[in-house]
Design a protein around this motif. Structure first.
Motif, mmCIF file in Angstrom:
data_model
loop_
_atom_site.group_PDB
_atom_site.id
_atom_site.type_symbol
_atom_site.label_atom_id
_atom_site.label_comp_id
_atom_site.label_asym_id
_atom_site.label_seq_id
_atom_site.Cartn_x
_atom_site.Cartn_y
_atom_site.Cartn_z
ATOM 1 N N GLN A 69 0.826 -1.210 0.000
ATOM 2 C CA GLN A 69 0.000 0.000 0.000
ATOM 3 C C GLN A 69 0.859 1.258 0.000
ATOM 4 O O GLN A 69 0.491 2.268 -0.600
ATOM 5 C CB GLN A 69 -0.945 0.007 1.207
ATOM 6 N N TYR A 77 1.655 1.964 -3.510
ATOM 7 C CA TYR A 77 0.456 2.494 -4.179
ATOM 8 C C TYR A 77 0.226 3.959 -3.818
ATOM 9 O O TYR A 77 -0.195 4.746 -4.657
ATOM 10 C CB TYR A 77 -0.786 1.671 -3.822
ATOM 11 N N ASP A 78 0.501 4.328 -2.576
ATOM 12 C CA ASP A 78 0.367 5.721 -2.160
ATOM 13 C C ASP A 78 1.340 6.612 -2.933
ATOM 14 O O ASP A 78 0.988 7.716 -3.348
ATOM 15 C CB ASP A 78 0.610 5.870 -0.654
ATOM 16 N N ARG A 121 2.472 5.982 -5.924
ATOM 17 C CA ARG A 121 1.956 6.053 -7.298
ATOM 18 C C ARG A 121 0.814 7.064 -7.395
ATOM 19 O O ARG A 121 0.671 7.739 -8.413
ATOM 20 C CB ARG A 121 1.499 4.682 -7.765
ATOM 21 N N THR A 122 0.027 7.192 -6.349
ATOM 22 C CA THR A 122 -1.027 8.201 -6.320
ATOM 23 C C THR A 122 -0.415 9.595 -6.387
ATOM 24 O O THR A 122 -0.880 10.460 -7.135
ATOM 25 C CB THR A 122 -1.892 8.059 -5.056
ATOM 26 N N GLY A 129 0.752 10.270 -9.871
ATOM 27 C CA GLY A 129 -0.380 10.630 -10.736
ATOM 28 C C GLY A 129 -0.765 12.086 -10.569
ATOM 29 O O GLY A 129 -1.073 12.780 -11.546
ATOM 30 N N TRP A 130 -0.752 12.567 -9.345
ATOM 31 C CA TRP A 130 -1.045 13.972 -9.069
ATOM 32 C C TRP A 130 0.003 14.859 -9.740
ATOM 33 O O TRP A 130 -0.312 15.871 -10.358
ATOM 34 C CB TRP A 130 -1.058 14.180 -7.551
#
Length: 75
Positions: free
Chosen positions: A16, A19-20, A22-23, A26-27
């Motif tokens: 996770q 994944y954070d 990667r978030t 994306g921003w």
């Protein structure tokens, strides 16, 4: 003004967390800078810049854990 660069390596952390990151990427890809609070006496309270993530590995005994490197460069 010199730019600050902060590097970190994360070993055997929960998936996770990757994944954070990667978030956040994306921003950043949508044109936003990332703000970082380094909590270090030698650095400003808040830095704004870009991050990069590399050296991803999920070769752990637990496939829910990963390793990766993070680099933050002040804009």
């Amino acid at each position: 003004k010199p730019k600050h660069i902060i590097s970190a390596s994360y070993n055997n952390v929960p998936l996770q967390m990757f994944y954070d990151m990667r978030t956040l990427l994306g921003w950043q890809d949508r044109g936003h800078l990332i703000s970082l609070r380094p909590y270090h006496n030698g650095l400003p309270n808040i830095l704004q810049g870009v991050i990069s993530v590399d050296n991803f590995s999920n070769q752990m005994w637990d496939l829910g854990r990963v390793s990766f490197s993070l680099k933050f460069e002040e804009a």
